[in-house]
Write a protein that holds these residues in place. Structure first.
Motif, PDB file in Angstrom:
ATOM      1  N   UNK A 224       0.820  -1.211   0.000  1.00 38.28           N
ATOM      2  CA  UNK A 224       0.000   0.000   0.000  1.00 38.28           C
ATOM      3  C   UNK A 224       0.855   1.263   0.000  1.00 38.28           C
TER       4      UNK A 224
ATOM      5  N   UNK B 200       1.219   6.976   1.704  1.00 44.10           N
ATOM      6  CA  UNK B 200       0.477   8.226   1.903  1.00 44.10           C
ATOM      7  C   UNK B 200      -1.009   8.007   2.105  1.00 44.10           C
ATOM      8  N   UNK B 201      -1.466   6.778   2.050  1.00 42.80           N
ATOM      9  CA  UNK B 201      -2.902   6.546   2.104  1.00 42.80           C
ATOM     10  C   UNK B 201      -3.274   5.485   3.118  1.00 42.80           C
ATOM     11  N   UNK B 202      -2.380   5.180   4.022  1.00 40.03           N
ATOM     12  CA  UNK B 202      -2.702   4.147   4.999  1.00 40.03           C
ATOM     13  C   UNK B 202      -1.663   4.208   6.108  1.00 40.03           C
ATOM     14  N   UNK B 203      -1.824   3.292   7.034  1.00 35.88           N
ATOM     15  CA  UNK B 203      -0.911   3.212   8.162  1.00 35.88           C
ATOM     16  C   UNK B 203       0.025   2.024   7.961  1.00 35.88           C
ATOM     17  N   UNK B 204       0.121   1.525   6.728  1.00 34.82           N
ATOM     18  CA  UNK B 204       0.841   0.268   6.478  1.00 34.82           C
ATOM     19  C   UNK B 204       2.314   0.352   6.875  1.00 34.82           C
TER      20      UNK B 204
ATOM     21  N   UNK C 133       3.781   2.369   9.022  1.00 34.73           N
ATOM     22  CA  UNK C 133       3.913   2.466  10.474  1.00 34.73           C
ATOM     23  C   UNK C 133       3.711   1.098  11.131  1.00 34.73           C
TER      24      UNK C 133
ATOM     25  N   UNK D 169       6.434   3.964  -3.803  1.00 38.05           N
ATOM     26  CA  UNK D 169       6.504   5.431  -3.758  1.00 38.05           C
ATOM     27  C   UNK D 169       7.371   5.907  -2.590  1.00 38.05           C
TER      28      UNK D 169
ATOM     29  N   UNK E  80      10.381  13.054  -1.296  1.00 31.78           N
ATOM     30  CA  UNK E  80       9.254  13.193  -0.368  1.00 31.78           C
ATOM     31  C   UNK E  80       9.523  14.357   0.568  1.00 31.78           C
TER      32      UNK E  80
ATOM     33  N   UNK F 190       7.522  16.419   3.354  1.00 30.08           N
ATOM     34  CA  UNK F 190       6.317  16.574   4.159  1.00 30.08           C
ATOM     35  C   UNK F 190       6.392  17.840   4.998  1.00 30.08           C
TER      36      UNK F 190
END
Lengths: 120, 119, 93, 120, 93, 119
Positions: free
Chosen positions: A10, A13-17, A19, A46, A52, A54
């Motif tokens: 995943x 940027x779109x999940x907690x995968x 972490x 990605x 990246x 942030x």
């Protein structure tokens, strides 16, 4: 002792995968299991971009995972084909520190040395 | 018919990109005085209850952006009552003001907007 | 160590899994809610034959509490379950 | 004549959104409507990377859309914040041809000149 | 040109939309299946009060055929509907 | 218990990344002689019917990769019969061989694999 391979599929940027994967890897190392390698596939590649950028108050999950892997000498591999397709550069300086280019073939060969594959 | 835009967020606040970017989009429209309102449904209603300890997950708490709504003279978010009852059945104090909508009211309200953008 | 034929199933979405997935759970299996799967605690789960667990870090960070029959586990329990499981699977959305 | 703004929010690698947007834009131009601008937000910003490198038999939806927009002089804007976060470089040569950096504010201001926003 | 209060609703997923979404359709509205939404043609749709359309290019590319009460439209029809609609919306998954 | 890996694809073939990457992953395991089998359910079953005119959509037809399965000595894909009936109720000739599974058989088969990777 169990030898784990960890698979990320995943987007960071779109999940907690990422972490979750980091927490699993930390707990595994602490319990004297081995994390033989971590493989990034599909949108997870990605994370390998050095660009990246942030806001300073947002934790960078991709960098946190790379730091841990470097400390523990865990190979942090990403799929070159998936990355090329998504516009992630494969060469420094565009490549994020700690991320290593690999093919699906390398991941597949390494899997044969692992007891368990855990997908995030 | 209103000329307002509805920003409809359904994703969990822990899918931080969707929630954060929906809120940024809402604020951007407000900043150019374009009428806009936010609608929360599904797990997105959990934005209303500031997370207990999101730092433990190395994630960003974007619910604080709801605190800027008053400053931008934005109306309080519309919230699906059904989703709120489902996902926060025993809410602690909600951290932000909101307008609860029944399912029937949601249908009525949605028809009222000139455009709807979904996140 | 003998491996019991235990599936460790991860669920990470804030909805209920499809009925066809739930049908795969056997008594020796373990279903673990983590990430946004913790939100599904509030939803009306059908009765399931297996052990039901929630990852504590993901749950408490969201300001949620466990409720019976779900029990919390910590990250080291999670790793041990994965090590012992005969099959580890991340259920799709 | 209707003045359209088109909004892309999905990744060019996980859906048909870019292809659909291109077909809509072509049909709109052909029917003498105006496409005032196209805005890329969320995962759609990944299209702005010049490093996208697809197998030769896979159509590059990001490049096809950019080509059409350049021919028709339709501003093809992408959100800088969303792009930075996802590791998309904002400067040439890493920036794909035809993609223009913009803020949410520019998109919001342009919207006030449009009759309709269509999301893909 | 007078605008009728017509919603143009796009559905792009290979499942049925949630009941709460379907409840929003009124007789003057138009529901358009496109992209993977074309696959949902095969699914058991409830009776709906509005006009039902499928985008021809997306349908035929998938080797599928329209079936009543769904009618096909081409890309230029699609643009005209968007131009005439009082509201254009992409329903979420 | 089998030592094989199951690659379980549920996404539509027109979400080309998921389908293509699941097939690539399957072939990569096969190439290093790691036992592997593919399972198609949901809209992924449409992979079995080569698209009529995917070129019109500027998308890549990845179903052709199923044609390599025999070369790699891979077993025919497992296919959810229920999904096939739902999504291809009147299939033209299926382009590739497959093993149809009822819901009960799917549960039995899934338990048989050492690991399952979902796409």
């Amino acid at each position: 002792m169990t030898t784990f391979a960890l698979l990320l599929t995943h987007s960071p940027f779109a999940s907690q995968a990422f972490q979750s994967c980091l927490r699993f890897a930390k707990a595994a190392v602490q319990a004297n299991h081995q994390v033989e390698h971590i493989f990034l596939y599909q949108d997870a590649v990605l994370a390998a971009s050095a660009a990246i950028d942030l806001p300073s108050d947002e934790p960078n999950a991709a960098a946190l995972l790379a730091d841990f892997c470097q400390q523990q000498r865990i190979p942090l591999l990403f799929c070159s084909t998936a990355a090329e397709k998504r516009g992630v550069s494969l060469q420094p300086p565009q490549l994020g520190a700690g991320y290593e280019l690999a093919g699906l073939a390398e991941h597949a060969m390494r899997l044969s040395q692992c007891d368990k594959l855990v997908q995030f | 018919m209103s000329q307002a835009t509805l920003i409809w967020l359904q994703s969990s606040p822990y899918n931080s990109s969707a929630a954060r970017e929906a809120l940024d989009y809402t604020l951007a429209l407000a900043a150019v005085d374009s009428p806009v309102q936010l609608l929360l449904s599904g797990p997105a209603v959990c934005l209303l209850q500031a997370p207990a300890d999101i730092g433990a997950l190395q994630l960003k708490d974007c619910s604080k952006l709801l605190g800027l709504f008053e400053l931008y003279e934005l109306p309080a978010p519309l919230v699906c009552q059904h989703s709120l009852a489902l996902y926060l059945p025993e809410p602690r104090q909600l951290s932000y003001p909101c307008t609860l909508l029944s399912k029937v009211q949601m249908t009525e309200q949605l028809a009222f907007f000139r455009q709807i953008i979904t996140f | 160590m003998t491996l019991a034929p235990m599936k460790l199933v991860h669920w990470i979405y804030p909805e209920l899994p499809a009925q066809s997935l739930l049908a795969q759970l056997a008594p020796q299996d373990l279903l673990l809610l983590r990430q946004d799967g913790c939100y599904s605690l509030a939803l009306p789960w059908p009765e399931l034959p297996c052990r039901l667990r929630v990852l504590a870090t993901d749950l408490t960070a969201r300001g949620l509490n466990a409720k019976a029959p779900w029990q919390t586990i910590d990250d080291s329990d999670w790793v041990e379950l994965a090590a012992q499981a005969s099959q580890v699977v991340l259920w799709p959305h």
